[in-house]
Design a protein around this motif. Structure first.
Motif, PDB file in Angstrom:
ATOM      1  N   ALA A  65    -106.094  43.933  86.508  1.00 50.30           N
ATOM      2  CA  ALA A  65    -105.089  43.388  85.588  1.00 50.30           C
ATOM      3  C   ALA A  65    -105.158  44.074  84.231  1.00 50.30           C
ATOM      4  CB  ALA A  65    -105.288  41.881  85.442  1.00 50.30           C
ATOM      5  N   VAL A  66    -106.369  44.378  83.781  1.00 49.44           N
ATOM      6  CA  VAL A  66    -106.541  45.062  82.499  1.00 49.44           C
ATOM      7  C   VAL A  66    -105.897  46.434  82.536  1.00 49.44           C
ATOM      8  CG1 VAL A  66    -108.249  46.116  80.973  1.00 49.44           C
ATOM      9  CG2 VAL A  66    -108.623  43.808  81.846  1.00 49.44           C
ATOM     10  N   ARG A  67    -106.160  47.196  83.586  1.00 49.01           N
ATOM     11  CA  ARG A  67    -105.570  48.538  83.696  1.00 49.01           C
ATOM     12  C   ARG A  67    -104.055  48.475  83.698  1.00 49.01           C
ATOM     13  NH1 ARG A  67    -109.286  48.714  88.143  1.00 49.01           N
ATOM     14  NH2 ARG A  67    -111.335  49.486  87.450  1.00 49.01           N
ATOM     15  N   GLY A  68    -103.513  47.450  84.344  1.00 52.34           N
ATOM     16  CA  GLY A  68    -102.068  47.308  84.406  1.00 52.34           C
ATOM     17  C   GLY A  68    -101.441  46.874  83.093  1.00 52.34           C
ATOM     18  N   SER A  69    -102.265  46.449  82.137  1.00 54.06           N
ATOM     19  CA  SER A  69    -101.745  45.966  80.855  1.00 54.06           C
ATOM     20  C   SER A  69    -102.095  46.882  79.687  1.00 54.06           C
ATOM     21  CB  SER A  69    -102.288  44.553  80.579  1.00 54.06           C
ATOM     22  OG  SER A  69    -101.864  43.637  81.557  1.00 54.06           O
ATOM     23  N   LEU A  70    -102.633  48.052  79.973  1.00 63.46           N
ATOM     24  CA  LEU A  70    -103.026  48.969  78.899  1.00 63.46           C
ATOM     25  C   LEU A  70    -101.843  49.362  78.015  1.00 63.46           C
ATOM     26  CD1 LEU A  70    -105.493  51.271  80.872  1.00 63.46           C
ATOM     27  CD2 LEU A  70    -106.078  49.811  78.923  1.00 63.46           C
ATOM     28  N   ARG A  71    -100.644  49.355  78.576  1.00 63.46           N
ATOM     29  CA  ARG A  71     -99.459  49.739  77.797  1.00 63.46           C
ATOM     30  C   ARG A  71     -98.706  48.527  77.266  1.00 63.46           C
ATOM     31  NH1 ARG A  71    -102.383  53.136  78.470  1.00 63.46           N
ATOM     32  NH2 ARG A  71    -102.149  55.167  79.496  1.00 63.46           N
ATOM     33  N   ASN A  72     -99.273  47.341  77.460  1.00 56.06           N
ATOM     34  CA  ASN A  72     -98.594  46.123  77.006  1.00 56.06           C
ATOM     35  C   ASN A  72     -99.496  45.310  76.088  1.00 56.06           C
ATOM     36  OD1 ASN A  72     -96.457  44.247  76.853  1.00 56.06           O
ATOM     37  ND2 ASN A  72     -97.324  43.021  78.517  1.00 56.06           N
ATOM     38  N   CYS A  73    -100.259  46.010  75.255  1.00 51.79           N
ATOM     39  CA  CYS A  73    -101.130  45.317  74.311  1.00 51.79           C
ATOM     40  C   CYS A  73    -100.338  44.823  73.100  1.00 51.79           C
ATOM     41  CB  CYS A  73    -102.243  46.257  73.835  1.00 51.79           C
ATOM     42  SG  CYS A  73    -103.486  46.630  75.083  1.00 51.79           S
ATOM     43  N   LEU A  74    -100.844  43.766  72.495  1.00 47.12           N
ATOM     44  CA  LEU A  74    -100.231  43.234  71.276  1.00 47.12           C
ATOM     45  C   LEU A  74    -100.926  43.885  70.082  1.00 47.12           C
ATOM     46  CD1 LEU A  74     -98.166  41.134  70.193  1.00 47.12           C
ATOM     47  CD2 LEU A  74    -100.101  39.567  69.952  1.00 47.12           C
ATOM     48  N   SER A  75    -100.425  45.031  69.675  1.00 50.91           N
ATOM     49  CA  SER A  75    -101.061  45.773  68.597  1.00 50.91           C
ATOM     50  C   SER A  75    -100.484  45.440  67.229  1.00 50.91           C
ATOM     51  CB  SER A  75    -100.946  47.279  68.854  1.00 50.91           C
ATOM     52  OG  SER A  75    -101.576  47.616  70.079  1.00 50.91           O
ATOM     53  N   GLU A  76     -99.286  44.913  67.188  1.00 51.69           N
ATOM     54  CA  GLU A  76     -98.624  44.593  65.924  1.00 51.69           C
ATOM     55  C   GLU A  76     -97.635  43.476  66.156  1.00 51.69           C
ATOM     56  OE1 GLU A  76     -98.764  45.058  62.036  1.00 51.69           O
ATOM     57  OE2 GLU A  76     -99.574  46.691  63.239  1.00 51.69           O
ATOM     58  N   THR A  77     -97.453  42.603  65.154  1.00 51.03           N
ATOM     59  CA  THR A  77     -96.453  41.547  65.268  1.00 51.03           C
ATOM     60  C   THR A  77     -95.543  41.565  64.043  1.00 51.03           C
ATOM     61  OG1 THR A  77     -97.750  39.817  64.150  1.00 51.03           O
ATOM     62  CG2 THR A  77     -98.103  40.110  66.514  1.00 51.03           C
ATOM     63  N   VAL A 107    -101.906  34.838  64.251  1.00 48.62           N
ATOM     64  CA  VAL A 107    -101.700  35.493  65.533  1.00 48.62           C
ATOM     65  C   VAL A 107    -102.869  36.442  65.779  1.00 48.62           C
ATOM     66  CG1 VAL A 107    -100.146  36.875  66.954  1.00 48.62           C
ATOM     67  CG2 VAL A 107     -99.206  35.377  65.161  1.00 48.62           C
ATOM     68  N   THR A 108    -103.606  36.207  66.840  1.00 47.24           N
ATOM     69  CA  THR A 108    -104.728  37.079  67.183  1.00 47.24           C
ATOM     70  C   THR A 108    -104.206  38.202  68.070  1.00 47.24           C
ATOM     71  OG1 THR A 108    -106.166  35.127  67.161  1.00 47.24           O
ATOM     72  CG2 THR A 108    -107.072  37.163  68.056  1.00 47.24           C
ATOM     73  N   THR A 109    -104.239  39.413  67.553  1.00 49.18           N
ATOM     74  CA  THR A 109    -103.723  40.568  68.274  1.00 49.18           C
ATOM     75  C   THR A 109    -104.800  41.160  69.182  1.00 49.18           C
ATOM     76  OG1 THR A 109    -104.379  42.284  66.689  1.00 49.18           O
ATOM     77  CG2 THR A 109    -102.325  41.060  66.229  1.00 49.18           C
ATOM     78  N   ASP A 110    -104.430  42.243  69.852  1.00 51.54           N
ATOM     79  CA  ASP A 110    -105.375  42.951  70.715  1.00 51.54           C
ATOM     80  C   ASP A 110    -106.074  44.092  69.983  1.00 51.54           C
ATOM     81  OD1 ASP A 110    -104.671  41.306  72.870  1.00 51.54           O
ATOM     82  OD2 ASP A 110    -103.039  42.632  73.493  1.00 51.54           O
ATOM     83  N   ARG A 111    -105.902  44.165  68.672  1.00 51.51           N
ATOM     84  CA  ARG A 111    -106.574  45.224  67.916  1.00 51.51           C
ATOM     85  C   ARG A 111    -108.088  45.027  67.939  1.00 51.51           C
ATOM     86  NH1 ARG A 111    -102.204  44.018  64.123  1.00 51.51           N
ATOM     87  NH2 ARG A 111    -103.651  42.877  62.765  1.00 51.51           N
ATOM     88  N   GLN A 112    -108.804  46.142  68.114  1.00 49.93           N
ATOM     89  CA  GLN A 112    -110.258  46.120  68.106  1.00 49.93           C
ATOM     90  C   GLN A 112    -110.761  46.816  66.851  1.00 49.93           C
ATOM     91  OE1 GLN A 112    -112.574  44.805  70.554  1.00 49.93           O
ATOM     92  NE2 GLN A 112    -113.703  45.045  68.656  1.00 49.93           N
ATOM     93  N   ILE A 122    -107.161  46.406  72.976  1.00 46.56           N
ATOM     94  CA  ILE A 122    -107.837  45.964  74.198  1.00 46.56           C
ATOM     95  C   ILE A 122    -106.982  44.910  74.896  1.00 46.56           C
ATOM     96  CG2 ILE A 122    -109.978  45.061  75.164  1.00 46.56           C
ATOM     97  CD1 ILE A 122    -110.371  47.612  73.501  1.00 46.56           C
ATOM     98  N   PRO A 123    -106.544  45.152  76.137  1.00 44.55           N
ATOM     99  CA  PRO A 123    -105.714  44.167  76.838  1.00 44.55           C
ATOM    100  C   PRO A 123    -106.350  42.781  76.882  1.00 44.55           C
ATOM    101  CG  PRO A 123    -105.751  46.236  78.061  1.00 44.55           C
ATOM    102  CD  PRO A 123    -106.759  46.376  76.947  1.00 44.55           C
ATOM    103  N   PHE A 124    -105.530  41.768  76.620  1.00 44.41           N
ATOM    104  CA  PHE A 124    -105.902  40.347  76.684  1.00 44.41           C
ATOM    105  C   PHE A 124    -106.878  39.919  75.599  1.00 44.41           C
ATOM    106  CE2 PHE A 124    -105.628  41.461  81.414  1.00 44.41           C
ATOM    107  CZ  PHE A 124    -104.245  41.358  81.432  1.00 44.41           C
ATOM    108  N   LYS A 125    -107.286  40.850  74.737  1.00 45.22           N
ATOM    109  CA  LYS A 125    -108.305  40.517  73.743  1.00 45.22           C
ATOM    110  C   LYS A 125    -107.853  39.396  72.818  1.00 45.22           C
ATOM    111  CE  LYS A 125    -110.775  41.972  69.749  1.00 45.22           C
ATOM    112  NZ  LYS A 125    -110.502  42.532  68.445  1.00 45.22           N
ATOM    113  N   GLY A 126    -106.611  39.459  72.332  1.00 44.29           N
ATOM    114  CA  GLY A 126    -106.134  38.430  71.426  1.00 44.29           C
ATOM    115  C   GLY A 126    -106.176  37.052  72.055  1.00 44.29           C
TER     116      GLY A 126
END
Length: 388
Positions: A65-77, A107-112, A122-126
């Motif tokens: 699931a993580v690999r499939g979401s690498l391009r769908n991270c929440l990096s900015e809102t 809002v907790t993003t996926d930024r590391q 990082i996918p799902f990190k937020g």
């Protein structure tokens, strides 16, 4: 991280200046042995061994699931564009914070982040950080009230506005770390008086401290700067009464966190807390609690063996990613950083989810649809605010 507006401006404090020795306030804290004793006496949940690779099938499902979401991270809102009533945005290293009048939308993003900068997404990190924090906020209400009002989305917490103390309360149980302000870094340089604590001679990296200690930091530009309890009061960052109350809460939170972690096969190594005052003057716990972003966790059962062999403990946090960047660049000074390898990004996502599942004793709910995260958040926050 903002749950309101920092009270006063933190002065610049030289990292290498000689910190005056002060007496650490007398507070009852738990040693690792005390935690072990309490864990064995706890009947609700016996101490269990933890391993990052015990359930290979579940691990592979998560990694897929993580690999499939690498391009769908929440990096900015940009909720100020999509949610009516939000007045402004403050961008932290990980969280985007919006002003909603009497409340803040966090809002907790996926930024590391590490080394005072963003390293990757990082996918799902937020989601996992927000849900881990919420679990701990709920579990620690017997120690201190917190600022949480509601959680309208997996990545979102709505909180009370607070006047935030310009001090982060870092609590440590071990001599470890790789950043400039980590205890091992300063200890290895020969410093033995640190933030009001006298450190014993002859310690080695990853060794347990004789007792848990507080090493507060304040902000100078974008860096965390160590500060002693005496300096905190002298510089007007907090009153003595405020410092005494908050330091007591921080040490008790850490002791409780160590106990719970050990019951689940983990060692809570160090962490940081932030506090603020609500409109009624009550001191509240804010920001995040015992997440793998704000804390170090090690696998308990393998710690002694790893330590005796001079090896790094098995960690369930972002330390291995920190070490990768330190080995491949100068993460503080290089203008452009290398791209984190995909395998490391996926492994970090798994470790964060592993920690959540281990601590909460629940399965992490992976998103079931490919709905854009920003769209989902906008819809849920809009509905929540319309009902407040």
């Amino acid at each position: 991280m903002f749950f309101g507006f920092r009270r006063g401006t933190a002065p610049s404090v030289q990292k290498n200046k000689k910190i005056q020795e002060s007496i650490l306030c007398s507070i009852s804290i738990f040693s690792l042995n005390t935690c072990i004793s309490m864990a064995r006496q706890t009947r609700a949940l016996p101490k269990i061994a933890a391993s990052l690779h015990d359930d290979a099938v579940h691990r592979e499902k998560v990694l897929h699931a993580v690999r499939g979401s690498l391009r769908n991270c929440l990096s900015e809102t940009h909720l100020e564009r999509t949610v009516p009533g939000l007045r402004s945005k403050a961008r932290g290293k990980v969280r985007d914070v919006y002003d909603a009048g009497d409340y803040l939308v966090l809002v907790t993003t996926d930024r590391q982040s590490a080394f005072d900068r963003v390293l990757a997404s990082i996918p799902f990190k937020g989601q996992v950080l927000n849900e881990t924090s919420l679990w701990w906020f709920n579990m620690t209400q017997h120690i201190t009230p917190n600022a949480v009002v509601s959680t309208p989305d997996k990545n979102v917490t709505i909180a009370k506005k607070c006047s935030v103390f310009p001090v982060e309360f870092v609590v440590r149980g071990f001599v470890t770390g790789s950043t400039d302000t980590s205890l091992w870094t300063v200890y290895n340089k020969g410093l033995r008086k640190y933030c009001g604590n006298v450190l014993p001679e002859g310690m080695v990296k990853n060794q347990k401290l004789p007792t848990n200690i507080l090493t507060p930091t304040t902000k100078a530009v974008d860096h965390d700067v160590p500060v002693s309890p005496e300096e905190i009061v002298k510089l007007g960052l907090m009153t003595q009464d405020e410092y005494d109350e908050v330091s007591s809460k921080a040490l008790n939170l850490f002791a409780y966190g160590q106990q719970v972690a050990l019951e689940h096969g983990l060692l809570l190594v160090d962490t940081k807390y932030e506090f603020g005052k609500g409109s009624d003057g009550k001191i509240l716990l804010i920001d995040e609690v015992h997440t793998p972003d704000s804390s170090r966790y090690w696998i308990a059962d393998s710690y002694e063996e790893q330590f005796s062999a001079g090896l790094e403990p098995e960690n369930v946090d972002k330390e291995f990613l920190r070490l990768w960047f330190k080995n491949h660049c100068n993460p503080y000074d290089d203008k452009v950083l290398p791209v984190a390898p995909e395998e490391l990004v996926c492994e970090l996502a798994w470790r964060y989810i592993f920690l959540f599942e281990r601590i909460t004793n629940t399965k992490f709910k992976l998103p079931e649809t490919q709905e854009q995260i920003h769209d989902r958040i906008s819809k849920n926050v809009s509905h929540a605010l319309s009902c407040m």
